[in-house]
Scaffold this active site. Sequence first.
Site, PDB file in Angstrom:
ATOM      1  N   HIS A   1      -5.417  -6.356   3.522  1.00  0.00           N
ATOM      2  CA  HIS A   1      -4.426  -5.283   3.707  1.00  0.00           C
ATOM      3  C   HIS A   1      -3.790  -5.402   5.083  1.00  0.00           C
ATOM      4  O   HIS A   1      -4.479  -5.281   6.098  1.00  0.00           O
ATOM      5  CB  HIS A   1      -5.096  -3.919   3.550  1.00  0.00           C
ATOM      6  CG  HIS A   1      -5.514  -3.636   2.137  1.00  0.00           C
ATOM      7  ND1 HIS A   1      -4.893  -2.692   1.355  1.00  0.00           N
ATOM      8  CD2 HIS A   1      -6.463  -4.212   1.356  1.00  0.00           C
ATOM      9  CE1 HIS A   1      -5.448  -2.686   0.153  1.00  0.00           C
ATOM     10  NE2 HIS A   1      -6.414  -3.591   0.143  1.00  0.00           N
TER      11      HIS A   1
ATOM     12  N   CYS B   1      -1.999  -3.356   6.481  1.00  0.00           N
ATOM     13  CA  CYS B   1      -2.061  -2.104   7.252  1.00  0.00           C
ATOM     14  C   CYS B   1      -3.363  -2.030   8.051  1.00  0.00           C
ATOM     15  O   CYS B   1      -3.459  -1.262   9.000  1.00  0.00           O
ATOM     16  CB  CYS B   1      -1.831  -0.867   6.384  1.00  0.00           C
ATOM     17  SG  CYS B   1      -3.005  -0.625   5.092  1.00  0.00           S
TER      18      CYS B   1
ATOM     19  N   CYS C   1       0.846  -1.189   0.000  1.00  0.00           N
ATOM     20  CA  CYS C   1       0.000   0.000   0.000  1.00  0.00           C
ATOM     21  C   CYS C   1       0.881   1.238   0.000  1.00  0.00           C
ATOM     22  O   CYS C   1       1.918   1.283   0.648  1.00  0.00           O
ATOM     23  CB  CYS C   1      -0.964   0.006   1.183  1.00  0.00           C
ATOM     24  SG  CYS C   1      -0.297   0.678   2.701  1.00  0.00           S
ATOM     25  N   GLU C   2       0.437   2.202  -0.774  1.00  0.00           N
ATOM     26  CA  GLU C   2       1.271   3.399  -0.929  1.00  0.00           C
ATOM     27  C   GLU C   2       1.190   4.318   0.291  1.00  0.00           C
ATOM     28  O   GLU C   2       1.960   5.256   0.398  1.00  0.00           O
ATOM     29  CB  GLU C   2       0.878   4.154  -2.201  1.00  0.00           C
ATOM     30  CG  GLU C   2      -0.510   4.764  -2.193  1.00  0.00           C
ATOM     31  CD  GLU C   2      -0.850   5.423  -3.520  1.00  0.00           C
ATOM     32  OE1 GLU C   2      -0.290   5.005  -4.549  1.00  0.00           O
ATOM     33  OE2 GLU C   2      -1.674   6.348  -3.510  1.00  0.00           O
ATOM     34  N   HIS C   3       0.278   4.051   1.201  1.00  0.00           N
ATOM     35  CA  HIS C   3       0.157   4.922   2.374  1.00  0.00           C
ATOM     36  C   HIS C   3       1.086   4.512   3.506  1.00  0.00           C
ATOM     37  O   HIS C   3       1.546   5.357   4.267  1.00  0.00           O
ATOM     38  CB  HIS C   3      -1.299   4.927   2.868  1.00  0.00           C
ATOM     39  CG  HIS C   3      -2.258   5.374   1.825  1.00  0.00           C
ATOM     40  ND1 HIS C   3      -3.387   4.658   1.479  1.00  0.00           N
ATOM     41  CD2 HIS C   3      -2.234   6.461   1.026  1.00  0.00           C
ATOM     42  CE1 HIS C   3      -4.022   5.298   0.508  1.00  0.00           C
ATOM     43  NE2 HIS C   3      -3.347   6.384   0.212  1.00  0.00           N
ATOM     44  N   HIS C   4       1.337   3.203   3.651  1.00  0.00           N
ATOM     45  CA  HIS C   4       2.175   2.727   4.764  1.00  0.00           C
ATOM     46  C   HIS C   4       3.336   1.857   4.311  1.00  0.00           C
ATOM     47  O   HIS C   4       4.148   1.431   5.126  1.00  0.00           O
ATOM     48  CB  HIS C   4       1.315   1.926   5.754  1.00  0.00           C
ATOM     49  CG  HIS C   4       0.119   2.668   6.241  1.00  0.00           C
ATOM     50  ND1 HIS C   4      -1.128   2.538   5.667  1.00  0.00           N
ATOM     51  CD2 HIS C   4      -0.015   3.570   7.243  1.00  0.00           C
ATOM     52  CE1 HIS C   4      -1.983   3.331   6.298  1.00  0.00           C
ATOM     53  NE2 HIS C   4      -1.343   3.970   7.251  1.00  0.00           N
TER      54      HIS C   4
ATOM     55  N   GLN D   1      -5.409  -0.384  -3.868  1.00  0.00           N
ATOM     56  CA  GLN D   1      -6.130  -1.444  -4.569  1.00  0.00           C
ATOM     57  C   GLN D   1      -7.054  -0.853  -5.644  1.00  0.00           C
ATOM     58  O   GLN D   1      -7.224  -1.423  -6.719  1.00  0.00           O
ATOM     59  CB  GLN D   1      -6.936  -2.273  -3.558  1.00  0.00           C
ATOM     60  CG  GLN D   1      -7.608  -3.483  -4.181  1.00  0.00           C
ATOM     61  CD  GLN D   1      -8.348  -4.326  -3.151  1.00  0.00           C
ATOM     62  OE1 GLN D   1      -7.928  -4.418  -2.008  1.00  0.00           O
ATOM     63  NE2 GLN D   1      -9.449  -4.928  -3.560  1.00  0.00           N
TER      64      GLN D   1
HETATM   65 ZN   LIG Z   1      -1.866   1.167   4.166  1.00  0.00          ZN
END
Ligand SMILES: [Zn+2]
Length: 214
Positions: free
Chosen positions: A171, A173, A102-105, A143
């Site tokens: 996920h 995360c 995931c590009e956030h975490h 996603q």
């Molecule tokens: Zn994430």
Amino acid sequence: MIPVVKSLSVERAVTPSADKFLVGKPTQEEAEAAVRTLILWAGDDPSREGLAETPQRVAKAYKELYKGYGEDPHAILDRVFEEVDGYQDMVLVRDIPFYSHCEHHMVPFVGKAHIGYYPSQGVVGLSKLARVVDLYARRLQTQEAMTAQIADVIEEALKPRGIAVLIEAEHMCMSMRGVQKQGSSTMTTQYRGLFRDDPAEQVRFFTMVKSAGL
Ligand SMILES: [Zn+2]
């Protein structure tokens, strides 16, 4: 003294590449120094024996985990087979496993992709669809974006009468951090062409994806 990357030099030449995302690529040494910084940030000692070679291994692993940046999805789908003896029905490749981050975490999300399309000008080798999924998975992703990107590139390459992409994933995360809801899965879909226009086609696709396997 542990070298720490302060900032990447702005005057460094932009890496020549067909990929628009790849700008100011750091050196191997800079990447390893960044990993040492993160080990320190986690609370461990990057100089202890078990971790001494870790930055080198992580930098190497990143080349594999994120190799999708160096690949061109259009090149994978450039061979279209037009001779299908009049086959017009849906082509469905289901249960394509993938591993992404995931590009956030930058934490993994893992799942399966299912791709169905109605050919118009021809078909592609079935393994090519799996390779397209793998290419997009090996980038920093959401996603939702990944689902749309897969549909886009197949639509461009094959001009199918319709394309459906369904991705289901867990996920980490969500499982390992934050709300810590283990076992929850996320489902995303993209319907184009006759799949978008005809809900009965969405039902047929979904039923085929979920039908008992061989
Ligand atoms: Zn994430």
